[in-house]
Structure formats: C-alpha cells, structure tokens
Design an enzyme around this catalytic site. Structure first.
Site, short mmCIF file in Angstrom:
data_model
loop_
_atom_site.label_atom_id
_atom_site.label_comp_id
_atom_site.label_asym_id
_atom_site.label_seq_id
_atom_site.Cartn_x
_atom_site.Cartn_y
_atom_site.Cartn_z
N ILE A 475 0.88 -1.31 0.20
CA ILE A 475 -0.52 -0.17 0.36
C ILE A 475 0.98 1.07 -0.64
O ILE A 475 0.45 2.08 0.20
CB ILE A 475 -1.13 0.10 1.27
CG1 ILE A 475 -0.40 -0.31 2.57
CG2 ILE A 475 -1.85 -1.03 1.05
CD1 ILE A 475 -1.37 -0.35 3.82
N GLY A 476 2.29 1.09 -0.53
CA GLY A 476 2.77 2.01 -0.60
C GLY A 476 4.51 1.78 0.32
O GLY A 476 4.78 2.46 0.49
N GLY A 478 6.79 -0.59 1.12
CA GLY A 478 7.46 -0.87 0.36
C GLY A 478 7.53 -2.34 0.74
O GLY A 478 9.20 -2.51 1.31
N SER A 517 0.33 -4.33 10.96
CA SER A 517 2.25 -4.28 11.06
C SER A 517 2.85 -5.81 10.47
O SER A 517 3.84 -6.78 11.68
CB SER A 517 2.74 -3.80 11.81
OG SER A 517 2.10 -2.55 12.73
N ARG A 518 1.82 -6.32 10.08
CA ARG A 518 2.55 -7.77 10.06
C ARG A 518 3.41 -8.76 8.99
O ARG A 518 4.07 -9.66 8.55
CB ARG A 518 1.17 -8.48 10.15
CG ARG A 518 0.54 -8.93 8.80
CD ARG A 518 -0.56 -9.31 8.61
NE ARG A 518 -0.82 -11.11 9.09
CZ ARG A 518 -1.16 -10.85 7.67
NH1 ARG A 518 -1.10 -10.71 6.19
NH2 ARG A 518 -0.48 -12.67 7.13
N ALA A 711 13.85 -9.63 12.54
CA ALA A 711 13.07 -8.19 12.35
C ALA A 711 11.73 -8.65 12.92
O ALA A 711 10.87 -9.73 12.56
CB ALA A 711 12.95 -7.98 10.28
N LYS A 712 11.23 -7.75 12.79
CA LYS A 712 9.56 -7.39 13.46
C LYS A 712 9.13 -6.15 12.15
O LYS A 712 9.54 -5.14 11.97
CB LYS A 712 10.00 -7.61 14.78
CG LYS A 712 10.74 -6.59 15.92
CD LYS A 712 10.48 -6.55 17.24
CE LYS A 712 11.06 -7.25 18.20
NZ LYS A 712 10.81 -6.47 19.57
N VAL A 714 6.93 -2.77 11.72
CA VAL A 714 7.24 -1.91 12.15
C VAL A 714 6.42 -0.56 11.71
O VAL A 714 6.00 1.24 12.09
CB VAL A 714 8.43 -0.84 12.29
CG1 VAL A 714 8.52 -0.89 10.96
CG2 VAL A 714 9.32 0.02 13.53
N GLU A 716 3.13 0.65 11.42
CA GLU A 716 1.86 1.54 12.77
C GLU A 716 2.40 1.67 13.98
O GLU A 716 2.46 3.13 14.55
CB GLU A 716 1.47 0.11 13.50
CG GLU A 716 0.19 0.25 12.18
CD GLU A 716 -1.03 -1.15 12.76
OE1 GLU A 716 -2.22 -0.76 13.16
OE2 GLU A 716 -0.26 -2.12 12.89
#
Lengths: 768, 153
Positions: A475-476, A478, A517-518, A711-712, A714, A716
């Site tokens: 949705i933009g 990346g 944030s998944r 990584a997790k 980020v 939101e």
C-alpha cells in the site's frame, strides 16, 4: 554470530519508485476500460431519518444515464462487523454519509447531475450525537436489536484492582477525549468493477485485504467467491482505511451488473472527508497507581467509543487499546472495560495504530503524572517499569524480545534529555518543554482470524530471474522491496533480478492482508522459506552435477560458489535442471503461519509472535500569547528486531512521526449534528513541509528469534506515541495538562488562561 | 463555445479544442492521457495536480485549459528524457522520497520549479517551496533531502 549480508539492512530504494517518479504508474483513478461508465452516489443529508419517498424519474431522464439504483433494485444483503450496513439503506438513514441511490452514466458530470436530480423525502427521527447520551435511559434507539444502543462491550482484567489500590502510594485519575481523524490518503477512494462474458467479476480495488474482501464481496453481491478476481493497482495510501468493505464497493458491482458495462467510482475529496471511515473518537477514563518507589500497581480503564451509525473495524479497536493498558510496562493489576455505542455520527474504521494512539495518549500521560507525584524523572519511571526480553505480561503477551529500555536509553542520549529538561524558559512569551512517551504494539500480525499466514510461490527462470508471487499487498509502505531483498539475499543475486508480483488474486496465494504491522514479518518469513527451498534445490543440483560436498557450496553474485571458486552461473544451473533428464523447473512454494494464538474469550493469549517497542521524545515551544505549539525536534528509537531496509524504515518512521504530530496538533473533523463541517484540506490541516521538525531516528536491533533475519514489524508503531510525548512536553513547558486532542492554539490558549499563565483578554482571537 | 488552442506539451507542439470551463488537469489527463498529474482535491489545496507552465509550477486543477494557448506545458512525464530519470527524479528515488507515490509527480514539479528559480536553495527555501504539496506517507523529510541532494550535485 554476525553474518555478512549484501541486501539485508541496505538502503534499497523502493522497487517501483522509478515508475512513480516518472508518472508512469497508474492508480485506480487513472484506469479506464472500454465502455466504462462513471458511478456516483446520492447520500443522505439527514443524520437520522426515515426515507419516505425516492423519486428517480428526473435522474433517469438526464442524458447519458444508464442506470439509477436504490435499495429496491438489489438484493440488499447486510454486511460489516456488526452486520448493520447495506449497500443502499432500505428505509432508515443513520448518518449523513448514508447511501440512498447511485447512478451510472457516460460522464462523471452526467452522473453527478442525475444524482442531484434524485428527489428524496424524509421523516426526521430523533438523533444522538454524544455517545454519553446514547447510554441514557430514554435515548433515541438506532437499531431495535440494540435497545441500549450498545452493540459491543469488552471486559478484560488481570490481578485485582482492589489489591492494586491497596498497594498504591499515588493514584491519578483523568478523563481523556480523542476526536475524529481522517486518513487523508492522497489517492481518494475508488473502485472499478467489470463483468466478463461468463459473468465473472473483476474488481480493480484498493483493498488491503484482497482475499477476505473477495469472500465478503461475494456474500454481499450474491456470487461465488471463485468467480471474483481482485486486482490491486498501485494504491495511493491506505493506512488502514481499506481494511473493510464499504458501501461504494458493492454499489459499483451492482451498477456494473445492471448496465453490463464496467463502472468506476472515484470519490471527490469532499466525499472522502464526509464518507470514508475515520479514526475512532474515544472518551478514556483512566486511573493508574504506583507505589512510593514508582512501580506501577494498577490500571483501571473505561473507554466509551462512538461507533457512529454503522459498524466497521472501529468497533474492534478495544483489542489493541487493552493491550497497551494491560502490558505497556509491568502492571500487576488491570481492569479494562469498553462500551461501543451507536450515534448518528459518521462511523469509524481502522487507522494505523488501531486504537493505540488513543490508549497511549492516556496511559503515557499518566505515567508522567505519577513520575511527578513520586519525584522521579519521566525516563526513570519508565525504565523502572519497562519489561525485559522473555517476559510474559498479565494478558499473556510473550515478549520474545523487548528493546523498550534500550529505546528509552537511546532517546535520552539523542535528545540530551537531562540538559533539555532543565531548560524551559525561552523569553517572556515563549516556553520550551521536552516530553517522552513509549509504546507497545504488535510486531508480527495479530491472530484474529483462524489463520494469520501468507503464501509465497518462487520461481527462477532459465535466465536467472527470480519471480516471487506473494500473497501480501503493498500500500506504498515498501513491502515488495523488503521481500525482494530477502529473496536476493538468500539466492545471492542482484535485487534487479527479482520481480515481486503481489496484485492479483487469480495469481497469488492466500494472505490475510496488510494490517497489524505483519507484512515484513509474516510475508517476509514466507518468502524466506520459499527462497531457502530454492537455494537448497540449486545447491543440491550443483553438488550432484559437480560431485562436490553440499556443505561446501554457497550462492553468491549470481553463481554457485565453492569457497571462492565459481562453479557455475545460476541461470546455467537452472537450465541444466530444466533441459536435463530430470526435466525440473525451479519453482518452490511456502506457507508461513506465525506461532501466535487466537485470544480466548477473556482476551488472554499471545496474539502476535513478536512485539514492537519504541520511545519518542518531543521537544516543543509554546507561544504563551497565541497558544501555538511548535514541535522543534523529535528523537525516536524503535525496536525493529533487525533492519531489513534502512531507507524504507526511516521513511516509515518519519512518516509515522509526522502523522502523529498532525494527530497531536491540528487534525480534527469538526462534526456538528452529524455533519462534517470541514471537508477540505483548507479547513482540515495535515502537516506540511515547513512544519516538519528535525527528526532523529535510531534503530534498536533485538534480533527476534522468529523474525526474518530477526526483524519485526514497524508499520504502525511510529504514529502511536508522539501525541502523548507532545502533551507531556507541553506540560513540561507550561505546567498545564491537556487531556483533549488536538492541541490547537485555541485549546492551548484556553488552558493557559485557565491556569493563569496568560491574562484573559475577554474574547478569543476568533471572536475579536 | 469551444476554444481552439495550440501549445507545446512536453516539448512537442499540440492543439486541442476545449470548453472554456475545462481545467488544464482534465485536458492533460483526458485528452492527452498524461495521468502523471493527479486530481487530489480539485480545490488547489494539495498540489498533486501541479504541472509546469512556462517552467513555473501551476495547479492543473485550477488553471483553465485555455490559459495555456501559445505557451509551454511540462508534466512529470516530461521531466525525464530518453536517457532516463532526471537528476531530481533520481534523487527522489535514491533518497526514499517515494512511498505510495500519489503526491510524487506534483512534488517533483514543485521542486523543479523551485530549483529553476533558486538553483541552490537553503533547507528553509526547500520547505517553503514544497509547502503547497501535501504528502501523507513520508513526513516530507526524504523529499527535502532529495531536493538538497540535487542541489549538492
């Protein structure tokens, strides 16, 4: 152990950036199909009324009009989280945006003219605009099934509030009030619906959740989901606004069906402000206690959510609010209750942060209040109560990694905290202040459906080009770039040789969608699994073909390497598999399901496989004469697990911070009697370039054991805690506590006058 | 009464016949299929529709189509050449100034207009130069850096 990476952690420009930079990319409003008609919607101008008559005669007579539809013309299936919405309202309108009729015509102008020509007569019904009034006995009732106007309640607790109170030396008690905010996606809402000769439906849609959307749409328009194809053209921003189906979308389908022509609906900006979902207004009553040393003892929260006239995802934000109340810092005793009530105001949907901006605004101001009561520095009290990696919270959230303390230390350093705290005076008319807030958010999805997984299909062609078909959507933010980096890293190829396909449900495997944030975590792990399988196949083939031990082989620079010896080029190896007796194509597939669980009926359980933490420090200036608050500098530290794309990450964090600043200082839909009075960028102010503060960002890498490369998520987090940090900074500057947002000059000046900091000149600047 | 006009569009002479009420943005998008410039608000508040008129940024949604008669119009599609992206566009890509990208064309036009008037703008001038263009994704930081990067070259 550190391993050298070529793509992971690099500053990789978004893959579609060149196409966007040159204007080549086509958004929904740029698309058209042969024979396409334009759809427009006639909406209610009453907040609560019975529809007495709808006369479409004059509308049908407008030249160029192909169809005019109302509830009578369709099988008007109810939908939405509360099953209380319809494409067209049958007999009662419950908010001003409500859809009554729609037109398909050859031009937008004709469709608009026909919409205006529809004659509607109403019988007004008593309306409710204040959620507190909705709960009063004798209040007007919106839905007979909910005579108390309360379609949803939430109740959660751990420990005992009574015990928490008994253990407290200090208790603070406040009411916080948050208002409606619009997503302000630069690309307005739009859809293009078309049927093929065999009755199959193609939707060019902006949805963030294409597979759930397909299922829900099928039920609404009476189709087999298998006959619906969802194509997602480049999306002009979403931020959660496209997580649900809204009436304009089935309306486009009904118009396309009725006219047997493709139909496109594109909102006007005014319509976007009036008729798209909002961030939820909330009244948060919160009590927090701590002992003499500053250890938190309890939190007791009640939230009143204004649901508006229909239900979208806004009604479910208590899931997230309660996480912050229960688990941001160690809190042994917690009670959370929420009433979601119907009013005749516009209704709210999901919006980046999903209730967490509201909850954090309350929770993090009270942390500061308690710090003051027990004589601790705001950073100190947070360090004292912050969790460690490996802790499980009272609600059952398991913090596999927790960088909250590191984040607090980082912002202290970045902002030169001690120095900034001691320097408040800046002249007779100006005060300086500095404030901090922390946050907790899911960092790898939220298991609210039976599955929170994502599928991937990876193929490497005869020329060494890798194509990843991912279920996830962009949705933009990346995500496609991050996924390509993961594939390029594992396969040892240049990122220019990786193509990501993520926009067509006829092609891609299942995924829940962009939310919670998944995507980096879930779709990232899925892509990683598929890429590792491809790597193993390639190396296995090379080991066989060159008669060398498998463990001595690796993929690097587009080649199979044995130590520093180049054995063969990747494309050559792929061809040798393809055109050999094995006749094998290099295609792998993977499905990643995170190890999170659905929470039980008491909202307990580890809903996300990992969690994001951050701290942000805001430095502000407050003009005493005008009430203007300026954010001068923001220092942010985010526990991101591991940096996958430093460039993209900075962009997410900077963008979130500026969005959070807008929430704090200026953004507010002014809604009176259910009507949005400021439906334009002139009257609804989002931050512009000159207002952007200096932003410093530090990434905290906690290397989550289950995240892709550690990584997790980020996406939101950056927007969540800045409003609280700014309010704490304004308090530090002025000694005045603001519990309502936004901090407009009028509101701040009023507060400064009430506190005696500024003389009351008898009239507000607006009235003068 | 339709108006006949001739103008230079992205370096080529073109002509069109338009209604006096038609906006330049509609002319570019509907007649010339140049969809780079966007309709973001239609009220001159967001800048997504910006194009260069005689090398100066104007709002396509508020500029009447007939106003371009005899003049030169350049859209985002005309910023790049057959050699590829312009230095400004490349800077937007490299600095991470593009997320959803909907505001990008207007933002680049505003930046191009600024750089023409002020080839070495200060950060403050850049911020002012982009003030009329709204972005919801990036927080503007990378955009400001992108314009600075062009300036550095």
């Amino acid at each position: 152990m550190t391993t050298e990476t070529r793509w992971i952690g690099a500053r990789v420009p978004k893959l579609d950036a060149p196409a966007k930079a040159t204007g080549q990319v086509r958004y929904l409003s740029d698309l058209s199909l042969p024979g396409m008609l334009h759809g427009k919607i006639r909406r209610s101008d009453r907040p609560h009324a019975r529809i007495v008559t709808i006369d479409i005669g004059q509308a049908l007579a407008v030249p160029g009009v192909h169809a005019v539809l109302t509830a009578r013309d369709i099988d008007n299936v109810a939908f939405g989280h509360g099953n209380d919405n319809n494409a067209f309202k049958n007999d009662i309108v419950r908010c001003i945006r409500d859809e009554i009729a729609a037109v398909a015509a050859e031009t937008e102008e004709a469709a608009e003219r026909a919409c205006r020509a529809i004659q509607v007569t109403y019988e007004d019904l008593p309306a409710i605009f204040d959620p507190r009034e909705a709960l009063q006995p004798g209040a007007p009732v919106l839905y007979a099934e909910h005579p108390d106007n309360r379609p949803f309640t939430y109740s959660y607790g751990h420990g005992s509030i009574e015990q928490g109170e008994a253990e407290s030396a200090f208790v603070v008690d406040n009411e916080f009030e948050l208002t409606w905010v619009n997503h302000c996606c630069m690309g307005v809402s739009a859809i293009l619906a078309s049927f093929d000769a065999e009755g199959r439906l193609t939707l060019h849609s902006q949805t963030q959740v294409p597979f759930l959307y397909r299922r829900d749409m099928a039920a609404i328009v009476g189709m087999d989901p298998a006959d619906i194809r969802v194509i997602q053209p480049t999306i002009g921003g979403a931020f959660g606004s496209k997580l649900d189906i809204y009436p304009f979308e089935p309306i486009a389908v009904h118009l396309a069906r009725a006219t047997r022509r493709p139909v496109r609906i594109v909102f006007s900006r005014q319509e976007e402000f009036r008729a798209s979902p909002t961030r939820q207004p909330a009244i948060v009553t919160l009590r927090t206690g701590c002992d003499r040393q500053g250890r938190l003892t309890f939190r007791d929260a009640h939230v009143l959510l204004d649901n508006g006239g229909h239900t979208s995802w806004g009604a479910t934000i208590p899931f997230v609010m309660m996480q912050t109340v229960s688990s941001l810092y160690r809190v042994p005793h917690v009670r959370f209750a929420c009433d979601v009530v119907y009013t005749n105001n516009p209704y709210s949907g999901s919006f980046r942060g999903y209730g967490n901006l509201q909850a954090t605004f309350a929770v993090e101001q009270q942390v500061d209040m308690l710090a003051e009561r027990c004589g601790l520095d705001p950073l100190e009290i947070r360090r004292l109560n912050a969790q460690h990696s490996g802790e499980e919270t009272g609600q059952g959230l398991v913090f596999s990694t927790c960088g909250l303390k590191d984040c607090l230390d980082s912002v202290a350093r970045q902002s030169d905290w001690a120095q900034a705290r001691s320097n408040r005076e800046a002249g007779a008319k100006l005060r300086r202040g500095v404030g901090v807030a922390g946050l907790l958010h899911v960092g790898g999805g939220a298991k609210i459906y039976r599955s929170d997984g994502c599928g991937s299909i990876l193929s490497i062609d005869d020329f060494g080009k890798a194509t990843l078909v991912t279920g996830s959507s962009d949705i933009g933010q990346g995500s496609e770039t991050v996924l390509a980096q993961i594939v390029a890293e594992v396969l040892g190829i240049d990122i220019a040789r990786v193509r990501v396909i993520n926009d067509d449900t006829d092609v891609k495997p299942w995924d829940v969608g962009v939310h919670a944030s998944r995507t980096s975590y879930v779709a990232g792990n899925s892509a990683l699994m598929a890429a590792r399988q491809a790597r193993d196949k390639l190396l296995g083939a090379a080991a066989r073909s060159f008669q060398v031990p498998l463990e001595e082989l690796s993929l690097r620079d587009g080649s199979v390497m044995r130590g520093s010896e180049r054995l063969t080029a990747l494309d050559r190896l792929v061809r040798s598999l393809h055109f050999s007796e094995r006749a094998e194509l290099l295609v792998t597939q993977a499905y990643f399901e995170p190890a999170s669980v659905k929470q039980d009926s008491e909202f307990r359980g580890n809903v996300s496989p990992t969690y994001a933490f951050a701290a942000q420090v805001a430095e502000v200036e407050v003009e005493l004469d005008t009430g203007v608050v300026r954010v001068v500098r923001v220092s942010a530290a985010h526990d991101v697990g591991k940096v996958l794309n430093a460039l993209g990450l900075e962009g997410q964090i900077e963008g979130g911070i500026v969005m959070g600043m807008g929430y704090a200082l200026s953004e507010e839909l002014k809604i009176v009697q259910g009507m949005v009075l400021n439906p334009s960028f002139r009257d609804y102010h989002i931050p512009t370039a000159p207002e952007v503060p200096e932003i410093r960002v530090e990434f905290i890498e906690t290397l989550d054991p289950t995240g892709p490369f550690g990584a997790k998520g980020v996406g939101e987090a950056p927007a969540i805690c800045l409003a609280a940090a700014i309010a704490n900074a304004v308090y530090h500057a002025t000694g005045v506590r603001f519990t309502r947002l936004p901090l407009t000059p009028e509101r701040v000046l009023e507060g400064l006058i009430a506190a005696g900091l500024v003389a009351d000149l008898g009239a507000s600047p607006c009235q003068a | 009464m339709p108006v006949k006009l001739s103008f230079t569009l992205n370096g080529r002479p073109v002509s069109a016949e338009v209604e006096p009420t038609m906006a330049l943005l509609e002319l570019l998008r509907e007649r010339f299929d140049l969809t780079g410039a966007k309709l973001g608000c239609g009220e001159g508040e967001c800048g997504a529709c910006a194009v260069l008129l005689d090398e100066e940024a104007v709002l396509g949604c508020l500029t009447p189509a007939f106003a371009v008669d005899g003049r030169t119009v350049r859209t985002v599609e005309g910023l790049s050449s057959s050699e590829g992206l312009s230095a400004l566009q490349q800077a937007f890509v490299s600095e991470g100034a593009i997320q959803c990208g909907f505001c990008t064309p207007g933002m680049e036009i505003a930046a191009a207009s600024l750089l023409r008037q002020e080839p070495r703008p200060t950060p403050e001038q850049i911020r002012r130069g982009l003030e009329g263009n709204l972005c919801r994704c990036t927080g503007y930081v990378a955009m400001i850096e992108a314009v600075e990067a062009v300036n550095d070259d």
